[in-house]
Design a protein around this motif. Structure first.
Motif, PDB file in Angstrom:
ATOM      1  N   ARG A  45       0.818  -1.205   0.000  1.00 50.07           N
ATOM      2  CA  ARG A  45       0.000   0.000   0.000  1.00 50.07           C
ATOM      3  C   ARG A  45       0.855   1.260   0.000  1.00 50.07           C
ATOM      4  O   ARG A  45       2.011   1.256   0.408  1.00 50.07           O
ATOM      5  CB  ARG A  45      -0.874  -0.003   1.235  1.00 50.07           C
ATOM      6  CG  ARG A  45      -0.103   0.273   2.502  1.00 50.07           C
ATOM      7  CD  ARG A  45      -1.077   0.346   3.629  1.00 50.07           C
ATOM      8  NE  ARG A  45      -1.484  -0.988   3.991  1.00 50.07           N
ATOM      9  CZ  ARG A  45      -1.067  -1.608   5.095  1.00 50.07           C
ATOM     10  NH1 ARG A  45      -0.263  -1.006   5.909  1.00 50.07           N
ATOM     11  NH2 ARG A  45      -1.437  -2.807   5.372  1.00 50.07           N
ATOM     12  N   ILE A 100      -0.592  -4.230   8.711  1.00 44.94           N
ATOM     13  CA  ILE A 100      -1.066  -5.557   8.352  1.00 44.94           C
ATOM     14  C   ILE A 100      -0.365  -6.548   9.263  1.00 44.94           C
ATOM     15  O   ILE A 100       0.851  -6.552   9.352  1.00 44.94           O
ATOM     16  CB  ILE A 100      -0.741  -5.903   6.889  1.00 44.94           C
ATOM     17  CG1 ILE A 100      -1.551  -5.005   5.964  1.00 44.94           C
ATOM     18  CG2 ILE A 100      -1.024  -7.366   6.608  1.00 44.94           C
ATOM     19  CD1 ILE A 100      -1.282  -5.256   4.513  1.00 44.94           C
ATOM     20  N   ASP A 101      -1.150  -7.331   9.921  1.00 48.44           N
ATOM     21  CA  ASP A 101      -0.541  -8.374  10.735  1.00 48.44           C
ATOM     22  C   ASP A 101      -0.145  -9.526   9.827  1.00 48.44           C
ATOM     23  O   ASP A 101      -0.908  -9.924   8.970  1.00 48.44           O
ATOM     24  CB  ASP A 101      -1.545  -8.905  11.767  1.00 48.44           C
ATOM     25  CG  ASP A 101      -1.857  -7.839  12.795  1.00 48.44           C
ATOM     26  OD1 ASP A 101      -1.056  -6.899  12.901  1.00 48.44           O
ATOM     27  OD2 ASP A 101      -2.889  -7.964  13.459  1.00 48.44           O
ATOM     28  N   VAL A 102       1.004 -10.026  10.056  1.00 49.87           N
ATOM     29  CA  VAL A 102       1.410 -11.188   9.282  1.00 49.87           C
ATOM     30  C   VAL A 102       0.534 -12.348   9.701  1.00 49.87           C
ATOM     31  O   VAL A 102       0.410 -12.646  10.875  1.00 49.87           O
ATOM     32  CB  VAL A 102       2.885 -11.532   9.529  1.00 49.87           C
ATOM     33  CG1 VAL A 102       3.268 -12.795   8.784  1.00 49.87           C
ATOM     34  CG2 VAL A 102       3.748 -10.372   9.109  1.00 49.87           C
ATOM     35  N   PHE A 103      -0.082 -12.949   8.751  1.00 48.04           N
ATOM     36  CA  PHE A 103      -0.994 -14.032   9.071  1.00 48.04           C
ATOM     37  C   PHE A 103      -0.206 -15.253   9.521  1.00 48.04           C
ATOM     38  O   PHE A 103       0.750 -15.652   8.894  1.00 48.04           O
ATOM     39  CB  PHE A 103      -1.821 -14.384   7.843  1.00 48.04           C
ATOM     40  CG  PHE A 103      -2.814 -15.458   8.124  1.00 48.04           C
ATOM     41  CD1 PHE A 103      -3.867 -15.207   8.971  1.00 48.04           C
ATOM     42  CD2 PHE A 103      -2.681 -16.704   7.570  1.00 48.04           C
ATOM     43  CE1 PHE A 103      -4.782 -16.187   9.249  1.00 48.04           C
ATOM     44  CE2 PHE A 103      -3.592 -17.681   7.840  1.00 48.04           C
ATOM     45  CZ  PHE A 103      -4.648 -17.423   8.674  1.00 48.04           C
ATOM     46  N   LEU A 126      -8.470  -4.247  15.040  1.00 50.95           N
ATOM     47  CA  LEU A 126      -9.564  -5.170  15.306  1.00 50.95           C
ATOM     48  C   LEU A 126      -9.209  -5.932  16.579  1.00 50.95           C
ATOM     49  O   LEU A 126      -8.100  -6.428  16.723  1.00 50.95           O
ATOM     50  CB  LEU A 126      -9.694  -6.162  14.146  1.00 50.95           C
ATOM     51  CG  LEU A 126     -10.633  -7.324  14.388  1.00 50.95           C
ATOM     52  CD1 LEU A 126     -12.079  -6.873  14.241  1.00 50.95           C
ATOM     53  CD2 LEU A 126     -10.333  -8.450  13.419  1.00 50.95           C
ATOM     54  N   TYR A 172     -10.554 -12.221   9.873  1.00 46.21           N
ATOM     55  CA  TYR A 172      -9.925 -11.344   8.904  1.00 46.21           C
ATOM     56  C   TYR A 172     -10.807 -10.121   8.757  1.00 46.21           C
ATOM     57  O   TYR A 172     -12.011 -10.223   8.539  1.00 46.21           O
ATOM     58  CB  TYR A 172      -9.767 -12.049   7.558  1.00 46.21           C
ATOM     59  CG  TYR A 172      -9.135 -11.182   6.518  1.00 46.21           C
ATOM     60  CD1 TYR A 172      -7.777 -10.937   6.525  1.00 46.21           C
ATOM     61  CD2 TYR A 172      -9.912 -10.585   5.519  1.00 46.21           C
ATOM     62  CE1 TYR A 172      -7.185 -10.130   5.562  1.00 46.21           C
ATOM     63  CE2 TYR A 172      -9.331  -9.789   4.559  1.00 46.21           C
ATOM     64  CZ  TYR A 172      -7.974  -9.550   4.585  1.00 46.21           C
ATOM     65  OH  TYR A 172      -7.394  -8.747   3.642  1.00 46.21           O
ATOM     66  N   ALA A 173     -10.198  -8.958   8.899  1.00 50.54           N
ATOM     67  CA  ALA A 173     -10.965  -7.722   8.782  1.00 50.54           C
ATOM     68  C   ALA A 173     -10.272  -6.801   7.801  1.00 50.54           C
ATOM     69  O   ALA A 173      -9.038  -6.779   7.703  1.00 50.54           O
ATOM     70  CB  ALA A 173     -11.066  -7.044  10.139  1.00 50.54           C
ATOM     71  N   VAL A 174     -11.075  -6.083   7.085  1.00 49.29           N
ATOM     72  CA  VAL A 174     -10.518  -5.130   6.142  1.00 49.29           C
ATOM     73  C   VAL A 174     -11.278  -3.818   6.268  1.00 49.29           C
ATOM     74  O   VAL A 174     -12.467  -3.801   6.579  1.00 49.29           O
ATOM     75  CB  VAL A 174     -10.571  -5.709   4.696  1.00 49.29           C
ATOM     76  CG1 VAL A 174     -12.005  -5.917   4.239  1.00 49.29           C
ATOM     77  CG2 VAL A 174      -9.835  -4.804   3.725  1.00 49.29           C
ATOM     78  N   GLU A 175     -10.578  -2.782   6.058  1.00 51.14           N
ATOM     79  CA  GLU A 175     -11.214  -1.460   6.110  1.00 51.14           C
ATOM     80  C   GLU A 175     -12.311  -1.398   5.058  1.00 51.14           C
ATOM     81  O   GLU A 175     -12.135  -1.825   3.928  1.00 51.14           O
ATOM     82  CB  GLU A 175     -10.150  -0.412   5.824  1.00 51.14           C
ATOM     83  CG  GLU A 175     -10.644   1.003   5.883  1.00 51.14           C
ATOM     84  CD  GLU A 175      -9.539   1.973   5.500  1.00 51.14           C
ATOM     85  OE1 GLU A 175      -8.362   1.546   5.454  1.00 51.14           O
ATOM     86  OE2 GLU A 175      -9.838   3.138   5.249  1.00 51.14           O
TER      87      GLU A 175
END
Lengths: 289, 201
Positions: free
Chosen positions: A30, A43-46, A153, A285-288
């Protein structure tokens, strides 16, 4: 160079610019200054670790993880999962116990005293509530200490806050006729958790559960969101999921996961095994928005 | 630079800005992912039924009833107003749930053999701790856990008592049982001994 040639050249430059822009954003992530928001959320590393601590069939574990990863639509997450699976190949699988210390969360929850529908944003300001001075009988779940992850979140239950691969106690229940931390046929209970949006912007989130149930324990689930069933039939752990859940800034959703071990023909066989475990993982999982 | 060129450049810039806006809103959003995991273990069921203290029984086992001594009846024979007992040892060591112990007999087989006197023939159970145990057992056969952190340890001796009560109203059918041919006077009674996880009502 005539006018026509100039126009073609200009158009070409524009197209090249657009292409460059696309490539930069796609491959380098981004551009913060362009994005909405303005918070410091990253972003958290998954990182998914759902592996059976004492699972005998680790390949099966990997298969389950792989299958689940294929159901995830988000490319970065899927890639992350698949990378993890590849990295796990040929290695011993270890459980990562990343439990948030209980003392980091103020356990001052009384979910019965507040109607979630009537809470205004003003009352949900976690920054202004001093959990040390609040009467525990009247404080709602909003007072759970979330300042440590402000602007993100937050998913938590009444004991722990979810992070990466956090161990949660879904099946905690008391039954005087069972040894602690054991379940048996006909046992049932409700696990409550909260999804909270501390961001200054609205989000869309989803979550899914997955089970590793090698011994076919007949555990089934139902799910309520803010008091209403969103999964009203008894389903297996792999069928538990919710998507496109919109959540406003500084709002939260309360979930109640009902579980029950229904009697089945193989119950005795399960009980007679030296060790019979049921594993469950939860992925948010959350996204703006 | 002509006016036309300037206009074209402005339009081009607008296109870039618009494209930037849409692409940015697609790719430059905040995302968060969280994961949790849970596990639970099924309570262990480790019940074994034994005969003679050691022989592990499986389905279809034979128990021998020992007729209680009665000075008016020949040894090892039953008659109205006699009782007989059989014992089963139930080892619960390692079991992680409270357990109900019961014994039942097949009423249809009993009716076939005893006729109208069948209602006079009943089975009851009693329980006693066998050796050292860490649990208590109720008269109804409920074995309770010692606490919520310890599995059961030890055995229960279940005594199954067959009682043939005398009822003078059934003298005819009693006599019919007693006058059967020798090889037809042996009663094989199907007994079902059950150990079952206790479920609170």
């Amino acid at each position: 160079m005539n006018n026509k040639q100039k126009r073609i050249l200009q158009l070409f430059i524009i197209i090249v610019l657009l292409l460059l822009l696309y490539i930069i954003i796609k491959y380098f992530g981004r551009i913060d200054s362009i994005g909405k928001g303005g918070d410091t959320t990253k972003i958290d590393v998954f990182d998914i670790v759902i592996l059976g601590e004492e699972s005998e069939d680790k390949n099966e574990v990997k298969t389950v993880v792989k299958e689940r990863s294929q159901r995830i639509n988000d490319e970065p997450i899927r890639n992350s999962l698949e990378n993890w699976i590849e990295e796990s190949e040929g290695k011993e699988i270890n459980i990562i116990n990343n439990v948030v210390p209980q003392n980091e969360i103020e356990n001052v929850i009384d979910t019965n005293t507040v109607d979630t529908n009537t809470i205004s944003e003003n009352t949900v300001d976690t920054n202004t509530v001093d959990t040390n001075t609040v009467d525990t009988n009247t404080v709602d779940t909003n007072t759970i200490e979330t300042n440590t992850v402000e602007g993100t979140l937050v998913v938590h239950d009444e004991e722990v806050q979810y992070g990466n691969s956090t161990t949660v106690n879904i099946f905690k229940h008391f039954n005087e006729h069972r040894v602690d931390n054991r379940i048996a046929p006909e046992d049932s209970d409700v696990y409550t958790f909260y999804v909270r949006n501390n961001n200054p912007f609205d989000i869309v989130y989803r979550f899914s559960f997955g089970e590793i149930n090698n011994d076919r324990i007949n555990l089934k689930f139902k799910l309520k969101k803010n008091g209403n069933y969103i999964i009203s039939n008894w389903v297996t752990g792999n069928e538990l999921a919710a998507s496109n859940m919109e959540l406003g800034s500084k709002k939260y959703d309360k979930y109640e996961l009902e579980w029950k071990w229904f009697e089945a023909e193989n119950d005795t066989e399960i009980g007679q095994k030296e060790l019979s475990k049921y594993y469950m993982d939860i992925f948010f999982y959350a996204v703006e928005k | 630079m002509s006016k036309k060129q300037v206009r074209t450049l402005i339009v081009a810039l607008l296109v870039v800005v618009l494209a930037l806006y849409f692409i940015a809103s697609t790719y430059a959003r905040y995302t968060t992912s969280l994961t949790g995991k849970a596990q639970v273990t099924a309570a262990k069921w480790a019940v074994e039924m034994k005969k003679d203290g050691s022989t592990v029984l499986s389905n279809g086992f034979n128990l021998e009833f020992v007729v209680d001594a009665n000075e008016f009846v020949v040894d090892n024979k039953i008659a109205p107003q006699t009782t007989a007992k059989a014992k089963v040892l139930i080892d619960l060591t390692g079991t992680e749930v409270a357990t109900d112990l019961t014994a039942t007999i097949d009423d249809s087989v009993k009716a076939d053999f005893f006729g109208a006197s069948a209602s006079d023939v009943t089975v009851s159970t009693s329980f006693a701790k066998a050796g050292t145990t860490n649990f208590e057992i109720s008269n109804s056969g409920l074995v309770s856990l010692p606490n919520q952190t310890t599995a059961l340890s030890g055995s229960v001796e279940m005594t199954i008592t067959l009682t043939w009560t005398n009822d003078d109203n059934h003298n005819v059918s009693d006599t019919a049982v007693g006058t059967k041919a020798d090889d037809a006077r042996t009663f094989e009674m199907p007994v079902t001994v059950t150990a079952q996880q206790h479920i609170a009502g």
